[in-house]
Design an enzyme around this catalytic site. Structure first.
Site, short mmCIF file in Angstrom:
data_model
loop_
_atom_site.label_atom_id
_atom_site.label_comp_id
_atom_site.label_asym_id
_atom_site.label_seq_id
_atom_site.Cartn_x
_atom_site.Cartn_y
_atom_site.Cartn_z
N ILE A 1 0.88 -1.15 -0.12
CA ILE A 1 -0.12 -0.21 -0.12
C ILE A 1 0.92 1.31 -0.21
O ILE A 1 1.89 1.30 0.90
CB ILE A 1 -0.84 0.09 1.30
N ASN B 1 -2.34 4.41 -3.41
CA ASN B 1 -3.17 5.32 -2.89
C ASN B 1 -2.80 6.79 -2.94
O ASN B 1 -3.52 7.62 -2.84
CB ASN B 1 -3.69 4.65 -1.52
N TYR C 1 -4.54 17.52 -11.34
CA TYR C 1 -5.27 16.87 -10.69
C TYR C 1 -6.08 15.96 -11.74
O TYR C 1 -6.32 14.81 -11.52
CB TYR C 1 -5.95 17.40 -9.63
N LYS D 1 -5.62 11.89 -12.68
CA LYS D 1 -6.51 10.89 -12.50
C LYS D 1 -7.30 10.30 -13.74
O LYS D 1 -7.47 9.25 -13.83
CB LYS D 1 -7.63 11.51 -11.18
N THR E 1 -9.49 14.54 5.08
CA THR E 1 -8.04 14.17 5.00
C THR E 1 -7.16 15.47 5.07
O THR E 1 -7.84 16.45 4.74
CB THR E 1 -7.65 13.40 3.96
#
Length: 252
Positions: free
Chosen positions: A6, A87, A154, A158, A191
């Protein structure tokens, strides 16, 4: 024996995924620039192992060396299944295109797109060599499918990750391997990244007030809740659909 590799386990979603997988009996290898010491105790309590590798994912050479070391430890005869969860990501720089510097563009794309591409390639290559079933999860965002003022990098990174993931999944299908490659969209979570978004100026990011409202109105998901959905999907390995876009919104 199951292992999970991860990225971005120092905090946030990565740490939550690591914790829940270990509690489910999966051995975890975390990759991040800083160590999360809580995960070591969680591993001890769960009777599994947690190994941390300090790595700057934006450094290609460092990433190559790190993944090769991890592969040596994870792909062994006792291993039945390997999970790779890409991630780690950044939203910065948040600004209009004419304000971007070459250094910022390169750093962003290295972390958000090139790093998951390299880790996926290296892990699947070793999986093929060892004949060990592997499931790759690339964490994406709804920003990939819409244009947002100030998020050109961004959204682009993605979107690139989505196309890459879908293409690799297609390859695995055509090659008739047992490996699966999927996307997971966690939507908006509470977050550090959200804090960075809220601190952006309206000139750089026109939707900043909307994201401030998400926090004020308690609309941000807890990472543990989001991680529980992904972990439930991953633990039912036989039911995972290769190439699928899994969204947290479908589980609410």
């Amino acid at each position: 024996m199951k292992f999970a590799i991860i990225t971005g386990t120092s905090k946030g979603l990565g740490a939550s995924i690591a914790e829940l997988l270990m509690k489910a009996g999966v051995h975890v290898v975390g990759i991040a620039r800083t160590r999360n010491r809580d995960l070591l105790q969680i591993a001890r309590d769960a009777g599994v192992t947690y190994q941390h590798f300090t790595c700057n994912l934006s450094d290609v050479d460092q990433l190559d060396r790190t993944i090769e070391k991890i592969n040596d430890q994870v792909f062994k005869k006792e291993t039945d299944l390997v999970y790779l969860i890409n991630n780690a990501a950044t939203v910065n720089p948040i600004d209009i295109a004419t304000k971007h510097t070459s250094e910022a563009v390169q750093a962003h794309m290295q972390l958000n797109l090139i790093a998951p591409i390299l880790t996926t390639a290296l892990v699947l290559k070793r999986a093929k060599h060892c004949g060990i079933k592997t499931v790759v999860t690339n964490v994406t965002s709804g920003a990939a499918d819409r244009s947002t003022y100030g998020w050109s990098l961004y959204g682009s990174s993605k979107a690139g990750l989505n196309r890459y993931t879908e293409s690799v999944a297609l390859e695995q299908k055509e090659l008739k391997t047992e490996h699966k490659v999927i996307l997971f969209d966690p939507s908006i979570m509470d977050t550090g990244m959200q804090g960075e978004i809220r601190s952006a100026s309206p000139d750089a990011f026109k939707d900043v007030e909307q994201f401030i409202d998400y926090k004020v109105e308690n609309k941000l998901s807890d990472t543990a809740d989001v991680a529980s959905v992904l972990v439930k999907i991953l633990l039912d390995e036989a039911a995972i659909i290769n190439g699928k876009y899994y969204s947290i919104k479908d589980y609410r």
